[in-house]
Write a protein that holds these residues in place. Structure first.
Motif, PDB file in Angstrom:
ATOM      1  N   ASP A  38       0.914  -1.311   0.079  1.00  0.00           N
ATOM      2  CA  ASP A  38      -0.197  -0.054  -0.060  1.00  0.00           C
ATOM      3  C   ASP A  38       0.926   1.243   0.029  1.00  0.00           C
ATOM      4  O   ASP A  38       1.858   1.433   0.745  1.00  0.00           O
ATOM      5  CB  ASP A  38      -0.941  -0.084   1.243  1.00  0.00           C
ATOM      6  N   GLY A  39       0.594   2.417  -0.854  1.00  0.00           N
ATOM      7  CA  GLY A  39       1.461   3.473  -0.984  1.00  0.00           C
ATOM      8  C   GLY A  39       1.395   4.290   0.400  1.00  0.00           C
ATOM      9  O   GLY A  39       2.512   4.727   0.666  1.00  0.00           O
ATOM     10  N   ARG A  40       0.350   4.445   0.855  1.00  0.00           N
ATOM     11  CA  ARG A  40       0.508   5.056   2.204  1.00  0.00           C
ATOM     12  C   ARG A  40       1.301   4.590   3.503  1.00  0.00           C
ATOM     13  O   ARG A  40       2.064   5.100   3.905  1.00  0.00           O
ATOM     14  CB  ARG A  40      -1.001   5.537   2.798  1.00  0.00           C
ATOM     15  N   ASP A  41       1.255   3.181   3.345  1.00  0.00           N
ATOM     16  CA  ASP A  41       1.846   2.477   4.223  1.00  0.00           C
ATOM     17  C   ASP A  41       3.400   2.365   4.082  1.00  0.00           C
ATOM     18  O   ASP A  41       4.306   2.747   4.905  1.00  0.00           O
ATOM     19  CB  ASP A  41       1.382   0.940   4.345  1.00  0.00           C
ATOM     20  N   GLY A  42       3.665   2.451   2.526  1.00  0.00           N
ATOM     21  CA  GLY A  42       4.931   2.478   2.172  1.00  0.00           C
ATOM     22  C   GLY A  42       5.666   3.780   2.483  1.00  0.00           C
ATOM     23  O   GLY A  42       6.855   3.992   2.841  1.00  0.00           O
ATOM     24  N   LEU A  43       4.813   5.105   2.226  1.00  0.00           N
ATOM     25  CA  LEU A  43       5.210   6.472   2.678  1.00  0.00           C
ATOM     26  C   LEU A  43       5.722   6.343   4.220  1.00  0.00           C
ATOM     27  O   LEU A  43       6.813   6.997   4.791  1.00  0.00           O
ATOM     28  CB  LEU A  43       4.254   7.424   2.466  1.00  0.00           C
ATOM     29  N   PHE A  44       4.797   5.847   5.171  1.00  0.00           N
ATOM     30  CA  PHE A  44       5.100   5.839   6.378  1.00  0.00           C
ATOM     31  C   PHE A  44       6.521   5.105   6.737  1.00  0.00           C
ATOM     32  O   PHE A  44       7.006   5.432   7.586  1.00  0.00           O
ATOM     33  CB  PHE A  44       3.904   5.170   7.314  1.00  0.00           C
ATOM     34  N   GLN A  45       6.617   4.178   6.249  1.00  0.00           N
ATOM     35  CA  GLN A  45       7.697   3.124   6.438  1.00  0.00           C
ATOM     36  C   GLN A  45       9.039   3.772   6.077  1.00  0.00           C
ATOM     37  O   GLN A  45      10.141   3.723   6.938  1.00  0.00           O
ATOM     38  CB  GLN A  45       7.563   1.856   5.680  1.00  0.00           C
ATOM     39  N   LEU A  46       9.167   4.607   4.996  1.00  0.00           N
ATOM     40  CA  LEU A  46      10.188   5.221   4.508  1.00  0.00           C
ATOM     41  C   LEU A  46      10.507   6.505   5.145  1.00  0.00           C
ATOM     42  O   LEU A  46      11.597   6.836   5.330  1.00  0.00           O
ATOM     43  CB  LEU A  46      10.065   5.463   3.055  1.00  0.00           C
ATOM     44  N   THR A  47       9.501   7.163   5.968  1.00  0.00           N
ATOM     45  CA  THR A  47       9.888   8.095   6.914  1.00  0.00           C
ATOM     46  C   THR A  47      10.211   7.882   8.154  1.00  0.00           C
ATOM     47  O   THR A  47      10.606   8.717   9.235  1.00  0.00           O
ATOM     48  CB  THR A  47       8.593   8.997   6.851  1.00  0.00           C
ATOM     49  N   ARG A  48      10.181   6.532   8.560  1.00  0.00           N
ATOM     50  CA  ARG A  48      10.552   6.138  10.097  1.00  0.00           C
ATOM     51  C   ARG A  48      11.498   5.187   9.952  1.00  0.00           C
ATOM     52  O   ARG A  48      12.203   4.771  11.015  1.00  0.00           O
ATOM     53  CB  ARG A  48       9.297   5.598  10.659  1.00  0.00           C
ATOM     54  N   GLU A  49      11.767   4.387   9.041  1.00  0.00           N
ATOM     55  CA  GLU A  49      13.038   3.401   9.010  1.00  0.00           C
ATOM     56  C   GLU A  49      13.978   3.872   7.708  1.00  0.00           C
ATOM     57  O   GLU A  49      13.769   4.654   7.025  1.00  0.00           O
ATOM     58  CB  GLU A  49      12.388   1.984   8.411  1.00  0.00           C
ATOM     59  N   THR A  50      15.349   3.206   8.010  1.00  0.00           N
ATOM     60  CA  THR A  50      16.334   3.308   7.151  1.00  0.00           C
ATOM     61  C   THR A  50      16.424   2.284   6.218  1.00  0.00           C
ATOM     62  O   THR A  50      16.684   1.168   6.608  1.00  0.00           O
ATOM     63  CB  THR A  50      17.565   3.819   7.831  1.00  0.00           C
ATOM     64  N   TYR A  51      16.438   2.773   4.903  1.00  0.00           N
ATOM     65  CA  TYR A  51      16.852   1.607   3.831  1.00  0.00           C
ATOM     66  C   TYR A  51      17.732   1.998   2.852  1.00  0.00           C
ATOM     67  O   TYR A  51      18.241   3.410   2.744  1.00  0.00           O
ATOM     68  CB  TYR A  51      15.253   1.247   3.103  1.00  0.00           C
TER      69      TYR A  51
END
Length: 225
Positions: free
Chosen positions: A32-45
């Motif tokens: 899901d795009g919204r979940d992906g946005l949340f993940q990218l703003t709180r985790e480091t990849y």
């Protein structure tokens, strides 16, 4: 290397994630795009792979949002939308590369590796360091005090997760999720066994221990305090 795949097609997601896992990388998946946005703003990849057509928030909007939030992770669009104008839109939205489906997994790996080799931004690292221990995420090489340490793929991933912890204590459950992708307790000693093997390689040959067991809590990788 730690990769985030944002893809709503289950077959594609499983195929890509399994391929990177077999290569010894950590590949988290979100559909899901919204979940992906949340993940990218709180985790480091190290790299994000993003589909254009996503529920919740489309890929272009997602990448524009993370760029607005100053998230500088390299982004590769992986999509069936392959026209010239579509590619231009993807790159202008903040993407770094664009690969059209259907694709060869070998090409995807090559493109991801190329993105990871780019000079890192201050928050994006391809070489992790703790004291005299270094982990090169692109070359997949570990060294301590200049000596090369041979690691099995799972040991490499475990060490990467521990080093990314920045000295914080990581519980057994956290390690099971991040290294083995277990979201349940398998009731085995897999964590303890791999910690023991890793300690034998990165600590025992050297004077100062870095891998610490926190009794009844978990593990932490840091120089002596």
């Amino acid at each position: 290397m730690r990769i985030l795949l944002i893809e709503d097609d289950k077959k594609t997601s499983e195929y890509v994630a399994n391929g990177f896992a077999e290569a010894g990388h950590v590949c988290d998946t979100i559909d899901d795009g919204r979940d992906g946005l949340f993940q990218l703003t709180r985790e480091t990849y190290d790299v994000a792979i993003v589909d254009r057509m996503l529920p919740g928030l489309d890929g272009l909007s997602l990448v524009k949002a993370i760029r607005a939030a100053q998230v500088r992770i390299p982004v590769l669009f992986l999509t069936s939308i392959g026209g010239v104008d579509d590619r231009v839109d993807g790159l202008e939205a903040g993407g770094d590369d664009y690969l059209v489906k259907p694709f060869a997994f070998s090409e995807l790996v090559a493109r991801v590796n190329a993105l990871a080799r780019r000079p890192p931004f201050s928050e994006h690292k391809t070489v992790l360091k703790v004291a005299d221990l270094e982990l090169d995420l692109v070359r997949r090489q570990a060294t301590r005090a200049g000596q090369t340490i041979e690691l099995q793929p799972r040991e490499f991933t475990l060490l990467e997760v521990l080093m990314r912890g920045d000295g914080r204590v990581l519980t057994r459950t956290m390690l099971l999720e991040r290294v083995w992708d277990f979201h349940f307790d398998p009731k085995t000693s897999v964590v303890e066994t791999h910690i023991s093997r890793l300690r034998a390689k990165i600590d025992k040959p050297f004077e100062t221990p870095l891998l610490h067991t926190i009794r009844n809590t978990g593990y932490s990788l840091h120089a002596s305090r």
